[in-house]
Enzyme design. Sequence first.
Site, PDB file in Angstrom:
ATOM      1  N   HIS A 170     -55.386   6.092 -58.379  1.00 52.05           N
ATOM      2  CA  HIS A 170     -56.048   4.888 -57.847  1.00 52.05           C
ATOM      3  C   HIS A 170     -57.377   4.671 -58.894  1.00 52.05           C
ATOM      4  O   HIS A 170     -58.144   3.954 -58.251  1.00 52.05           O
ATOM      5  CB  HIS A 170     -56.607   5.245 -56.344  1.00 52.05           C
ATOM      6  CG  HIS A 170     -57.449   6.227 -56.117  1.00 52.05           C
ATOM      7  ND1 HIS A 170     -58.802   6.097 -55.573  1.00 52.05           N
ATOM      8  CD2 HIS A 170     -57.338   7.463 -56.231  1.00 52.05           C
ATOM      9  CE1 HIS A 170     -59.390   7.101 -55.420  1.00 52.05           C
ATOM     10  NE2 HIS A 170     -58.480   8.101 -55.905  1.00 52.05           N
ATOM     11  N   THR A 210     -41.734  15.838 -50.205  1.00 49.67           N
ATOM     12  CA  THR A 210     -40.837  14.733 -50.476  1.00 49.67           C
ATOM     13  C   THR A 210     -41.717  13.841 -51.501  1.00 49.67           C
ATOM     14  O   THR A 210     -42.893  13.474 -51.305  1.00 49.67           O
ATOM     15  CB  THR A 210     -40.469  13.956 -49.332  1.00 49.67           C
ATOM     16  OG1 THR A 210     -39.659  14.623 -48.544  1.00 49.67           O
ATOM     17  CG2 THR A 210     -39.759  12.676 -49.757  1.00 49.67           C
ATOM     18  N   GLY A 215     -55.777  13.462 -57.393  1.00 49.35           N
ATOM     19  CA  GLY A 215     -56.455  14.375 -58.164  1.00 49.35           C
ATOM     20  C   GLY A 215     -56.990  15.721 -57.710  1.00 49.35           C
ATOM     21  O   GLY A 215     -57.176  16.803 -58.148  1.00 49.35           O
ATOM     22  N   THR A 216     -57.543  15.748 -56.258  1.00 51.64           N
ATOM     23  CA  THR A 216     -58.009  16.958 -55.693  1.00 51.64           C
ATOM     24  C   THR A 216     -56.943  18.046 -55.861  1.00 51.64           C
ATOM     25  O   THR A 216     -57.123  19.168 -55.991  1.00 51.64           O
ATOM     26  CB  THR A 216     -58.282  16.677 -54.287  1.00 51.64           C
ATOM     27  OG1 THR A 216     -59.508  15.804 -54.500  1.00 51.64           O
ATOM     28  CG2 THR A 216     -58.876  17.683 -53.525  1.00 51.64           C
ATOM     29  N   ASN A 251     -67.806  12.100 -63.341  1.00 50.46           N
ATOM     30  CA  ASN A 251     -67.539  10.983 -62.230  1.00 50.46           C
ATOM     31  C   ASN A 251     -69.014  10.415 -61.985  1.00 50.46           C
ATOM     32  O   ASN A 251     -69.041   9.249 -61.464  1.00 50.46           O
ATOM     33  CB  ASN A 251     -66.844  11.598 -61.050  1.00 50.46           C
ATOM     34  CG  ASN A 251     -67.508  12.558 -60.370  1.00 50.46           C
ATOM     35  OD1 ASN A 251     -67.721  13.623 -61.259  1.00 50.46           O
ATOM     36  ND2 ASN A 251     -67.721  12.760 -58.851  1.00 50.46           N
ATOM     37  N   CYS A 256     -78.322  12.100 -48.333  1.00 48.64           N
ATOM     38  CA  CYS A 256     -77.853  11.299 -47.254  1.00 48.64           C
ATOM     39  C   CYS A 256     -76.578  10.650 -47.506  1.00 48.64           C
ATOM     40  O   CYS A 256     -75.713  10.203 -46.469  1.00 48.64           O
ATOM     41  CB  CYS A 256     -79.191  10.480 -46.690  1.00 48.64           C
ATOM     42  SG  CYS A 256     -80.136  11.365 -45.580  1.00 48.64           S
ATOM     43  N   GLN A 291     -61.512  10.750 -64.161  1.00 53.64           N
ATOM     44  CA  GLN A 291     -62.262   9.499 -64.267  1.00 53.64           C
ATOM     45  C   GLN A 291     -62.034   8.835 -65.836  1.00 53.64           C
ATOM     46  O   GLN A 291     -62.302   7.617 -66.198  1.00 53.64           O
ATOM     47  CB  GLN A 291     -63.876   9.648 -64.478  1.00 53.64           C
ATOM     48  CG  GLN A 291     -64.461  10.266 -63.031  1.00 53.64           C
ATOM     49  CD  GLN A 291     -64.226   9.104 -62.249  1.00 53.64           C
ATOM     50  OE1 GLN A 291     -64.567   7.825 -62.658  1.00 53.64           O
ATOM     51  NE2 GLN A 291     -64.241   9.317 -60.806  1.00 53.64           N
TER      52      GLN A 291
END
Lengths: 124, 398
Positions: free
Chosen positions: B202, B238, B72-73, B152, B326, B180
């Site tokens: 995924h 590839t 996706g990125t 997301n 955090c 998403q």
Amino acid sequence: MYTQKVMEAFQNPKNVGEIEDYDGMGMIGSEACGDIMQVFIKVENGVITDAKFKTFGCAAAIATSSTATEMIKGMTVDEALAVTNKKVIDVLGGLPPQKIHCSVLAEQAIKAAIEDYKSRAANA
Amino acid sequence: MENRIYLDHAATTPVDPRVLQKMLPYFTEKFGNPNSQHAFGRETVTAVDDARDTVAALIGAKPSEIYFTSGGTEADNWALRGAAHAFASRGKHLIVSAVEHPAMIATAKELQKEGFSVTFAEVDEYGAVDMAKLERAIRPDTTFVGVMTANNEVGTIQPVREIAALCKSRGVAFFTDAVQAAGALPLNVGDMGADMLSFSGHKFYGPKGVGVLYVRSGLRIGRIITGGHQERSMRGGTTNVAGVVGLAEALRLACAEQAQSAAYVSALRDRFIARVLKEIPYIKLNGHPQNRLPANANFSFRYVEGESLLFSLDLNGIAVSSGSACSSGSLEPSHVLLAMGLPEGLAHGSVRFTFGKDNTMAEVDRTVDVLKETVVKLRALSPLFPKELKNEVFPQEA
């Protein structure tokens, strides 16, 4: 990412709570930054006889709060001023690099509580 | 740990065993490079072609409009960068929503450094793009609008059709990140009106490391990965043969089972939300109450920091994610929650629960029970919890 000692201190933190008749209190951090620590100390003859804390923050902030308050009990206020975040981190077996800043909170809150104690003593 | 409960399906999902079976031969006996001329290569060309045909048919596209990527990125980077550069002679203004994935936000900020002007389109309190503001943001030199199909973090579904129609009327290319939404909602590029669309294997029980960028035929965008002639010379490298085979099979299964899966996970999610709202005080449900992804629940727990809640649940075998600073590894809490107007304290206290087809009602109930104990424990630790309030939770209704 956290050591076993950090997770243990986070899961079963010691010295949680407030001291009603405290001799010094320090509060550091902000809700906007995501961590706040409040420390209460009881001092007799220059020795810290009790320390309690409340912390809003991540697991590292809570674990270092517990460990730092545990370390300063029985110390003189001057010894407690020398407790750096690095010493607390060493006791915890290390922190992930991005969490180091969370441990500075405990050092600063203890210093603020001692400042508060000293100014109260001076004004007494 | 025994009896672990995984509630982080928006982060990733396990590969469906049926998908894995389809993939396995392409690691060992059918290992050829689809670019090779010989028989070893040819047998994998067929597999890649079939995967492309399958994906195209499932989203209402032509096979020539499907490009396989590393995820996706990469697809998001490609759509935004590729469009920005290809259309730069017409204009250098880009619009992306303020609640996009970092794959878009960070890329947009890079493009700003390269001299592009970027507007981060504002959203309402639920995280949906404000259509009136978006319309006003489009300028004569705007070439690209990117708004995700569904968010997301908070699961809010965007008014994609309306945005697409607006973009079409203004002659601006419209891209939607459907990472998403793929598998969770029906996905058809024609119905949605998207010029470009991305998703990743995924998130719907397919493999990691493989994704898709759909680019409507006739729209010519630039390349970002230069190399060989793969993907019709648009994306060197590839082909991840086992990956694309797995992605196609996972998408096929997700589409075939979409209605039933959505009904199942939304029933789990609805029970979770209903119990949490009734039994834990001082909380906020983030995202749209109805118009959200079927698997998503996102709450802010007042006076509690999200990462500490995450690790408390983790110690009990329950996996969730948090929008606190955090957790993100930065000093800032979730940009999505801040864009929705949440105060920083509540943004730091946010936790996302995303359900999957292998979760059960018993797991939902156990999670709520553990959550109640955890929230009370952390509030007892919190200097922010007001003394005049009672640190309590309420029993489950019979």
